[in-house]
Design a protein around this motif. Structure first.
Motif, PDB file in Angstrom:
ATOM      1  N   HIS A   1      21.800  11.027 -18.921  1.00 21.82           N
ATOM      2  CA  HIS A   1      20.733  11.806 -18.281  1.00 21.82           C
ATOM      3  C   HIS A   1      20.588  11.435 -16.803  1.00 21.82           C
ATOM      4  N   GLN A   2      21.068  10.243 -16.441  1.00 22.00           N
ATOM      5  CA  GLN A   2      21.007   9.842 -15.022  1.00 22.00           C
ATOM      6  C   GLN A   2      22.212  10.456 -14.330  1.00 22.00           C
ATOM      7  N   GLN A   3      22.059  11.615 -13.774  1.00 18.06           N
ATOM      8  CA  GLN A   3      23.192  12.362 -13.245  1.00 18.06           C
ATOM      9  C   GLN A   3      24.001  11.543 -12.259  1.00 18.06           C
ATOM     10  N   GLY A   4      25.302  11.599 -12.466  1.00  9.91           N
ATOM     11  CA  GLY A   4      26.198  10.977 -11.494  1.00  9.91           C
ATOM     12  C   GLY A   4      26.367   9.488 -11.665  1.00  9.91           C
ATOM     13  N   VAL A   5      25.740   8.871 -12.697  1.00  5.35           N
ATOM     14  CA  VAL A   5      25.949   7.438 -12.882  1.00  5.35           C
ATOM     15  C   VAL A   5      27.347   7.234 -13.450  1.00  5.35           C
ATOM     16  N   SER A   6      28.171   6.556 -12.702  1.00  3.75           N
ATOM     17  CA  SER A   6      29.563   6.367 -13.115  1.00  3.75           C
ATOM     18  C   SER A   6      29.649   5.265 -14.163  1.00  3.75           C
ATOM     19  N   THR A   7      30.335   5.553 -15.261  1.00  7.47           N
ATOM     20  CA  THR A   7      30.452   4.528 -16.301  1.00  7.47           C
ATOM     21  C   THR A   7      31.318   3.376 -15.819  1.00  7.47           C
ATOM     22  N   ALA A   8      32.171   3.640 -14.802  1.00  8.08           N
ATOM     23  CA  ALA A   8      33.053   2.581 -14.302  1.00  8.08           C
ATOM     24  C   ALA A   8      32.243   1.428 -13.713  1.00  8.08           C
ATOM     25  N   SER A   9      31.095   1.739 -13.125  1.00 10.27           N
ATOM     26  CA  SER A   9      30.319   0.677 -12.486  1.00 10.27           C
ATOM     27  C   SER A   9      29.123   0.270 -13.348  1.00 10.27           C
ATOM     28  N   THR A  10      29.171   0.596 -14.652  1.00  6.42           N
ATOM     29  CA  THR A  10      28.039   0.291 -15.534  1.00  6.42           C
ATOM     30  C   THR A  10      28.478  -0.611 -16.683  1.00  6.42           C
ATOM     31  N   LEU A  11      27.691  -1.645 -16.928  1.00  2.56           N
ATOM     32  CA  LEU A  11      27.920  -2.504 -18.085  1.00  2.56           C
ATOM     33  C   LEU A  11      26.740  -2.339 -19.036  1.00  2.56           C
TER      34      LEU A  11
ATOM     35  N   THR B   1      13.251   3.543 -10.453  1.00  6.42           N
ATOM     36  CA  THR B   1      14.305   3.403 -11.478  1.00  6.42           C
ATOM     37  C   THR B   1      15.579   4.164 -11.137  1.00  6.42           C
ATOM     38  N   ASP B   2      15.689   4.654  -9.923  1.00  7.46           N
ATOM     39  CA  ASP B   2      16.912   5.391  -9.572  1.00  7.46           C
ATOM     40  C   ASP B   2      17.981   4.403  -9.097  1.00  7.46           C
ATOM     41  N   PRO B   3      19.053   4.255  -9.861  1.00 11.70           N
ATOM     42  CA  PRO B   3      20.064   3.272  -9.462  1.00 11.70           C
ATOM     43  C   PRO B   3      21.011   3.796  -8.380  1.00 11.70           C
ATOM     44  N   GLN B   4      20.937   5.131  -8.082  1.00  7.47           N
ATOM     45  CA  GLN B   4      21.936   5.729  -7.193  1.00  7.47           C
ATOM     46  C   GLN B   4      22.065   5.030  -5.830  1.00  7.47           C
ATOM     47  N   PRO B   5      20.953   4.756  -5.151  1.00  9.57           N
ATOM     48  CA  PRO B   5      21.116   4.097  -3.845  1.00  9.57           C
ATOM     49  C   PRO B   5      21.872   2.774  -3.951  1.00  9.57           C
ATOM     50  N   TRP B   6      21.659   2.052  -5.057  1.00  4.63           N
ATOM     51  CA  TRP B   6      22.356   0.778  -5.251  1.00  4.63           C
ATOM     52  C   TRP B   6      23.831   1.007  -5.549  1.00  4.63           C
ATOM     53  N   LEU B   7      24.092   2.019  -6.384  1.00  6.42           N
ATOM     54  CA  LEU B   7      25.489   2.307  -6.728  1.00  6.42           C
ATOM     55  C   LEU B   7      26.265   2.747  -5.489  1.00  6.42           C
ATOM     56  N   ALA B   8      25.575   3.506  -4.635  1.00  7.23           N
ATOM     57  CA  ALA B   8      26.238   3.964  -3.406  1.00  7.23           C
ATOM     58  C   ALA B   8      26.666   2.782  -2.541  1.00  7.23           C
ATOM     59  N   ARG B   9      25.951   1.658  -2.715  1.00  5.17           N
ATOM     60  CA  ARG B   9      26.303   0.460  -1.937  1.00  5.17           C
ATOM     61  C   ARG B   9      27.244  -0.468  -2.716  1.00  5.17           C
ATOM     62  N   GLY B  10      27.772   0.070  -3.824  1.00  7.08           N
ATOM     63  CA  GLY B  10      28.803  -0.695  -4.558  1.00  7.08           C
ATOM     64  C   GLY B  10      28.251  -1.660  -5.587  1.00  7.08           C
ATOM     65  N   ALA B  11      26.944  -1.561  -5.933  1.00  3.34           N
ATOM     66  CA  ALA B  11      26.366  -2.507  -6.893  1.00  3.34           C
ATOM     67  C   ALA B  11      26.948  -2.305  -8.290  1.00  3.34           C
ATOM     68  N   LEU B  12      26.852  -3.351  -9.085  1.00  2.00           N
ATOM     69  CA  LEU B  12      27.246  -3.273 -10.487  1.00  2.00           C
ATOM     70  C   LEU B  12      25.966  -3.047 -11.300  1.00  2.00           C
ATOM     71  N   LEU B  13      25.962  -2.027 -12.155  1.00  3.23           N
ATOM     72  CA  LEU B  13      24.747  -1.663 -12.889  1.00  3.23           C
ATOM     73  C   LEU B  13      24.821  -2.166 -14.336  1.00  3.23           C
ATOM     74  N   ILE B  14      23.739  -2.772 -14.800  1.00  2.00           N
ATOM     75  CA  ILE B  14      23.664  -3.161 -16.216  1.00  2.00           C
ATOM     76  C   ILE B  14      22.597  -2.290 -16.883  1.00  2.00           C
TER      77      ILE B  14
END
Ligand SMILES: Cc1cc2nc3c(=O)[nH]c(=O)nc-3n(C[C@H](O)[C@H](O)[C@H](O)COP(=O)(O)OP(=O)(O)OC[C@H]3O[C@@H](n4cnc5c(N)ncnc54)[C@H](O)[C@@H]3O)c2cc1C
Length: 389
Positions: free
Chosen positions: A164-174, A293-306
């Motif tokens: 449901h979180q559009q655009g959250v890449s599974t590659a950068s998600t644990l 709770t929007d992880p997008q700004p962090w992901l855009a900066r290369g963060a690893l999401l859990i």
């Protein structure tokens, strides 16, 4: 029907059914009537329920209180380590040790079933579909199919996906589950060595268990703000984390056997301590974002999401007698049960003979839920056995 009862899943909640039958003096009857357990793990050696690298969130007494000392599981209680636990039942022990103990209880159940012509625990029996027919259920998987009069779902829950979180890449998600099993340490280490932020999404018990795990396991690699925690709201604190706790509110129920307040709302144990330390400013490497709770700004900066956004019940495909899909009623991540019969419901009506226990299938009592260790000594297993036997 081939058998009286089938159980899907052989995790802690399924063990709770056998432990409760033994406590109530009905284990022999349960086996005589016929019980088939279907577990998707390949073998007991591969069984890894509750094998998390963190402390249990309640005292060891919770895992022992429901086990009858002179019953079928007595031998498991006689081991030196368990004897030490029994002498200091308020201690909290690592979940990996609890898991090893539960595996021994599982071994006893397997041996009991092996010695009984009407009972079996089948490994490598993942159930893919359930058909509700007149007078019972047929469950099936790549191994074949099996029918029974009653069915208990004890297949646990899976971490909620982030689709449901559009655009959250599974590659950068644990997934928090894999983090807590110690399965993704290399990926975490690599991210921290590269100076990337680790973003924990969610305010659940798992989320703050993950933060505690990162603080302990990667202490040498954490700088200010290495861990960012995104929560919808400030997590509640579970106030009754001792064994015999005072009731919190008029409607809270206290388990008569254990004294546990039957209310699971918010963080407890080490996860609660971690939140309080962060809030007190004692954990400079962790930044808490409440309401963001929007992880997008962090992901855009290369963060690893859990992903620690909570669990959803795992239910195999469910069909009615005509092959139409049935959707079980759910409320706040748990399947609903009929208040009188305890059967699972579809459109508010009980599905005769269909029960559930364990994570995702907890009993609701007003605002409270029976969770975790309550599957051993709470009322859920007793209600099911009362209806079935
Ligand atoms: C981080 C964390 C910490 C926790 N700490 C505690 C704690 O301290 N104390 C506590 O009591 N609880 C704790 N819990 C909750 C704990 O996970 C549950 O109490 C317990 O694992 C639930 O048992 P279960 O049998 O319902 O589910 P699970 O443990 O998930 O077991 C389900 C079983 O069903 C099998 N299965 C699933 N689908 C199928 C299928 N289709 N066919 C056949 N088999 C299937 C699985 O392989 C598994 O063996 C914690 C949970 C988490 C995530």
């Amino acid at each position: 029907m081939d058998t009286l009862l089938q159980i899907i899943g052989f995790g802690p909640a399924a063990l709770g059914l056998f432990i409760t039958a033994d406590r109530n003096g009905r284990l022999r009857q349960m086996l005589d009537c016929g019980v088939q357990v279907h577990e998707r793990s390949g073998s007991l050696e591969q069984w890894d329920c509750l094998s998390y690298e963190i402390e249990a969130n309640s005292p060891i007494a919770d895992f022992l209180a429901g086990i009858r000392r002179d019953g079928a599981f007595a031998q498991c209680l006689q081991q030196p380590q368990v004897q030490r636990w029994l002498q200091a039942p308020d201690q909290v022990v690592p979940l990996v040790q609890v898991s090893a103990f539960l595996r021994q209880l599982a071994q006893v159940i397997i041996e009991l079933c092996l010695a009984h012509p009407n009972a079996a625990v089948h490994f490598a029996h993942g159930v893919e579909a359930i058909r509700c027919e007149a007078g019972g259920f047929t469950v099936s998987g790549s191994w074949g199919s099996c029918s029974s009069r009653y069915l208990v779902l004890a297949c646990g829950a899976r971490v909620r996906d982030l689709q449901h979180q559009q655009g959250v890449s599974t590659a950068s998600t644990l997934c928090s589950d894999r983090v807590l099993r110690g399965q993704v340490d290399p990926a975490l280490l690599q991210a921290l060595e590269q100076g990337k932020a680790v973003v924990v999404l969610g305010g659940s018990h798992s989320a703050f268990s993950v933060v505690g795990y990162l603080l302990e396991r990667f202490a040498g690699w954490l700088g200010p703000g290495s861990i960012q925690v995104l929560c919808r709201r400030r997590p509640a604190l579970w106030a009754a984390s001792t064994r015999v706790a005072a009731p919190l509110r008029a409607q809270d129920r206290v388990d008569e056997d254990s004294g546990e307040v039957n209310r699971f709302c918010g963080l407890r144990g080490a996860a609660q301590d971690t939140l309080l330390q962060i809030e007190a400013g004692a954990r400079a490497s962790v930044v808490l974002h409440i309401g963001a709770t929007d992880p997008q700004p962090w992901l855009a900066r290369g963060a690893l999401l859990i992903n620690a956004t909570g669990y959803r019940p795992r239910v195999p495909g469910l069909l009615d007698g005509q092959g139409r899909q049935l959707s079980l009623d759910q409320l706040d991540g748990n399947l609903c049960k009929h208040p009188q019969t305890h059967e699972l419901t579809v459109g508010g009506a009980a599905v005769p003979g269909l029960f559930g226990t364990g994570l995702g299938f907890s009993d609701r009592r007003g605002e409270t839920l029976e969770v975790g260790v309550n599957f051993f000594h709470g009322r859920c297993a007793g209600n099911i056995l009362h209806a079935v036997l």
